[in-house]
Design a protein around this motif. Structure first.
Motif, mmCIF file in Angstrom:
data_model
loop_
_atom_site.group_PDB
_atom_site.id
_atom_site.type_symbol
_atom_site.label_atom_id
_atom_site.label_comp_id
_atom_site.label_asym_id
_atom_site.label_seq_id
_atom_site.Cartn_x
_atom_site.Cartn_y
_atom_site.Cartn_z
ATOM 1 N N ARG A 181 58.267 31.461 35.453
ATOM 2 C CA ARG A 181 58.176 30.484 36.533
ATOM 3 C C ARG A 181 58.901 29.196 36.121
ATOM 4 N NH1 ARG A 181 52.220 29.501 38.324
ATOM 5 N NH2 ARG A 181 52.465 31.753 38.737
ATOM 6 N N THR B 79 59.792 25.457 36.017
ATOM 7 C CA THR B 79 59.176 24.150 36.288
ATOM 8 C C THR B 79 60.023 23.085 35.604
ATOM 9 O OG1 THR B 79 57.740 24.319 34.341
ATOM 10 C CG2 THR B 79 56.851 25.136 36.430
ATOM 11 N N ARG C 168 56.267 29.362 31.669
ATOM 12 C CA ARG C 168 56.666 28.300 32.585
ATOM 13 C C ARG C 168 57.588 27.309 31.884
ATOM 14 N NH1 ARG C 168 50.882 26.214 34.566
ATOM 15 N NH2 ARG C 168 50.596 26.312 32.309
#
Length: 224
Positions: A77, A79, A97
């Protein structure tokens, strides 16, 4: 420290000869010439393995740890930030992340996680096996060697390669028994092999299988 001559072809296809000090270089050259057909065959197999590794994705979606029967699913993910953070979720799920486009950074993070899991899974396994066999050691070290599955130091430290987690459990068991038996014999003398064979009836088959066990390792583990 070698007591005999050994010849092997590495996973990258390089030829390596280990010989005792004082061995005649001409004898070594003859050995390599005599084994050229075997070397060519092993190099061809190494090239095939390297091609298969190159075809794998740079980052895994699934991590299969054969040694302990676990399959982990990985989610990435994006970010804000320059680094990456890994967290384990219920159900054998990993979430990474951050700057997930930085492949090398994600690989290093996954390898650090692998070392942690190796201590958590292999530590109790080794302790249980040592107790069952009546073989003691002082401490366990988890490493990420490129050419050794394990080692035993004169101080009683057993080092295990975290990449063992990708191997079938019977091979991991054989590696552990091998290192534990060094608590009896700090060498590979006939006495050592006798002690190991008494505890591991399939030691011969395991030694052969371990020579090509690097094929179990995924690309992200080897890219370092």
């Amino acid at each position: 420290r070698a007591r005999r001559v050994s010849l092997r072809v590495t996973s990258a296809g390089h030829v390596e000869v280990v010989a005792p000090l004082g061995t005649d270089p001409r004898w070594i050259a003859r050995l390599v010439r005599d084994k050229r057909d075997w070397i060519a065959h092993q190099q061809s197999r190494a090239a095939q393995r390297m091609a298969a590794i190159a075809a794998e994705p740079l980052l895994p979606q699934v991590i299969a740890l054969r040694a302990v029967g676990e399959t982990w699913h990985v989610e990435y993910r994006t970010t804000d930030g320059d680094g990456v953070e890994l967290s384990a979720r219920p159900g054998c799920r990993l979430l990474i992340r951050g700057a997930v486009g930085e492949v090398a950074l994600c690989q290093r993070t996954l390898r650090a996680w692998l070392a942690y899991i190796a201590r958590e899974r292999l530590g109790p396994w080794l302790a249980r096996l040592g107790k069952e066999q009546g073989l003691a050691y002082r401490r366990l070290a988890i490493r990420s060697q490129k050419s050794r599955w394990g080692s035993y130091s004169s101080r009683g430290t057993i080092s295990l390669n975290c990449r063992l987690l990708f191997l079938p459990p019977e091979l991991v068991n054989s590696v552990m028994l091998h290192e534990l038996c060094h608590s009896l014999e700090m060498n590979h003398s006939p006495a050592f092999w006798a002690a190991l064979s008494a505890r591991d009836p399939v030691v011969g088959q395991s030694r052969v299988a371990l020579r090509s066990a690097w094929r179990y390792l995924p690309r992200w583990v080897q890219d370092d």
